[in-house]
Design an enzyme around this catalytic site. Sequence first.
Site, PDB file in Angstrom:
ATOM      1  N   VAL A   1       2.811  -6.538   2.777  1.00  0.00           N
ATOM      2  CA  VAL A   1       3.261  -5.515   3.733  1.00  0.00           C
ATOM      3  C   VAL A   1       2.213  -4.393   3.801  1.00  0.00           C
ATOM      4  O   VAL A   1       2.538  -3.194   3.834  1.00  0.00           O
ATOM      5  CB  VAL A   1       4.646  -4.967   3.346  1.00  0.00           C
ATOM      6  CG1 VAL A   1       5.727  -6.035   3.513  1.00  0.00           C
ATOM      7  CG2 VAL A   1       4.658  -4.430   1.913  1.00  0.00           C
TER       8      VAL A   1
ATOM      9  N   HIS B   1       9.352  -0.356   8.248  1.00  0.00           N
ATOM     10  CA  HIS B   1       8.726  -1.655   8.551  1.00  0.00           C
ATOM     11  C   HIS B   1       8.836  -2.656   7.391  1.00  0.00           C
ATOM     12  O   HIS B   1       9.348  -3.747   7.532  1.00  0.00           O
ATOM     13  CB  HIS B   1       7.236  -1.451   8.855  1.00  0.00           C
ATOM     14  CG  HIS B   1       6.930  -0.380   9.845  1.00  0.00           C
ATOM     15  ND1 HIS B   1       7.082  -0.535  11.208  1.00  0.00           N
ATOM     16  CD2 HIS B   1       6.474   0.883   9.662  1.00  0.00           C
ATOM     17  CE1 HIS B   1       6.718   0.574  11.819  1.00  0.00           C
ATOM     18  NE2 HIS B   1       6.347   1.451  10.920  1.00  0.00           N
ATOM     19  N   ASP B   2       8.301  -2.264   6.246  1.00  0.00           N
ATOM     20  CA  ASP B   2       8.094  -3.224   5.154  1.00  0.00           C
ATOM     21  C   ASP B   2       9.397  -3.795   4.610  1.00  0.00           C
ATOM     22  O   ASP B   2       9.485  -4.966   4.256  1.00  0.00           O
ATOM     23  CB  ASP B   2       7.304  -2.561   4.019  1.00  0.00           C
ATOM     24  CG  ASP B   2       5.942  -2.095   4.486  1.00  0.00           C
ATOM     25  OD1 ASP B   2       5.318  -1.263   3.801  1.00  0.00           O
ATOM     26  OD2 ASP B   2       5.492  -2.553   5.555  1.00  0.00           O
TER      27      ASP B   2
ATOM     28  N   ASP C   1       0.876  -1.183   0.000  1.00  0.00           N
ATOM     29  CA  ASP C   1       0.000   0.000   0.000  1.00  0.00           C
ATOM     30  C   ASP C   1       0.914   1.233   0.000  1.00  0.00           C
ATOM     31  O   ASP C   1       0.908   2.047   0.916  1.00  0.00           O
ATOM     32  CB  ASP C   1      -0.965  -0.011   1.184  1.00  0.00           C
ATOM     33  CG  ASP C   1      -0.251  -0.080   2.531  1.00  0.00           C
ATOM     34  OD1 ASP C   1      -0.864   0.358   3.535  1.00  0.00           O
ATOM     35  OD2 ASP C   1       0.921  -0.526   2.603  1.00  0.00           O
TER      36      ASP C   1
ATOM     37  N   ASP D   1       6.831   1.014   2.133  1.00  0.00           N
ATOM     38  CA  ASP D   1       6.607   0.062   1.031  1.00  0.00           C
ATOM     39  C   ASP D   1       7.575   0.364  -0.107  1.00  0.00           C
ATOM     40  O   ASP D   1       8.115  -0.539  -0.747  1.00  0.00           O
ATOM     41  CB  ASP D   1       5.186   0.188   0.484  1.00  0.00           C
ATOM     42  CG  ASP D   1       4.109   0.108   1.540  1.00  0.00           C
ATOM     43  OD1 ASP D   1       3.990   1.052   2.337  1.00  0.00           O
ATOM     44  OD2 ASP D   1       3.400  -0.907   1.574  1.00  0.00           O
TER      45      ASP D   1
HETATM   46  O1  RIB Z   1       2.123  -0.320  10.659  1.00  0.00           O
HETATM   47  C1  RIB Z   1       3.069  -0.229   9.626  1.00  0.00           C
HETATM   48  C2  RIB Z   1       2.498  -0.699   8.336  1.00  0.00           C
HETATM   49  O2  RIB Z   1       1.355   0.098   8.003  1.00  0.00           O
HETATM   50  C3  RIB Z   1       3.459  -0.536   7.153  1.00  0.00           C
HETATM   51  O3  RIB Z   1       3.225  -1.553   6.228  1.00  0.00           O
HETATM   52  C4  RIB Z   1       3.060   0.794   6.590  1.00  0.00           C
HETATM   53  O4  RIB Z   1       3.382   0.896   5.209  1.00  0.00           O
HETATM   54  C5  RIB Z   1       1.583   0.770   6.780  1.00  0.00           C
HETATM   55  O5  RIB Z   1       1.022   0.012   5.717  1.00  0.00           O
HETATM   56 CA    CA Z   2       2.782  -0.939   3.911  1.00  0.00          CA
END
Ligand code: RIB
Ligand code: CA
Length: 323
Positions: free
Chosen positions: A128, A247-248, A10, A15
Amino acid sequence: MKKKLILDVDTGTDDAVAIMLAALHEDLDLVGVTTVNGNAEVEYCTENTLRVLDYIGESSIPVFEGLDKPIAREDFPVPRRQDDLLEKIHGKFLDLPEATSRKQDTSAVEYLIETYRAATDPITLVPVAPLSNIAAAIRLEPKLIKLIPEVVIMGGAHYTGNVTPSAEFNIWADPEAAAVVFNAGFEKITMVPLDATHKALVTAGDCEAFEALGTPAGKAMSIVTGHRIGVHDKIQRMDIERSAPVHDALCVAHLIDPSVITTGDYRVDVDTANGLCVGRTVIDVRERSGKEPNCKVAFDADARKFVSIMMETFAKNRLTAEA
Ligand code: RIB
Ligand code: CA
């Protein structure tokens, strides 16, 4: 042989980094990218995904647009706080040139079903984002549960949420889809929650080093992660000042070097009730549920190993940046 994967995104600032790492690392073969409603409406996520692939010279990687809303909650309430967080950390458009390439005509769910039905090599699925596409695909074609050898999910949280005190955004945004995926019976699920991603922080100093690489990927990394750091410092400060989780990308780094995260086998369930903990991943760390573990959960990560994997990979993206 390169490890094949499909990213479900997303896009989204983090991402974007996951897409670059998957597209550029020599050990990986990013066969396709599917987009879904999440950080922004799905059409923006698709445009942003195309922008990233164009910018690093990887426009040949196909992009397939997916669901524009959760699988069950038509009018899922979006608390002001969540809007505030997403709008700031991601925005509608990434700060990269407008895409010149176009999405595929096939929808994301059709692409997932057709690709796994026809696959002759193993293809890891790396969602992700909210799990709407994945849940829809396995509901339409349950055979996918056996045809997908491994799912590596960025999502969930044990110690603290980010979109609410108890829930992480990807799970919270479509709890029913997440429950379908965690209960489907996949052979192998690896879950990378906030407990791990918050230990793999990228600093402002790292961003300067990425920028100094002089490559499109290094520049894009500096742009999107520098933006994340600015927002986190204001509204969700991390343990290290002037840093942010990406994160991703940690899920993709795990495919390159599994030791970048530390996992254990746990039972994970998703709260789909409408209370304070909606969208919470209930991770049975003390075996209270009497249920067998259904996934590997990462509770630790090696930040420096994570950054060096990205630094080495992005340094090789030697196309001349258009911008
Ligand atoms: O909480 C973090 C996640 O939420 C990540 O994948 C960020 O891109 C959002 O989608
Ligand atoms: Ca994401």
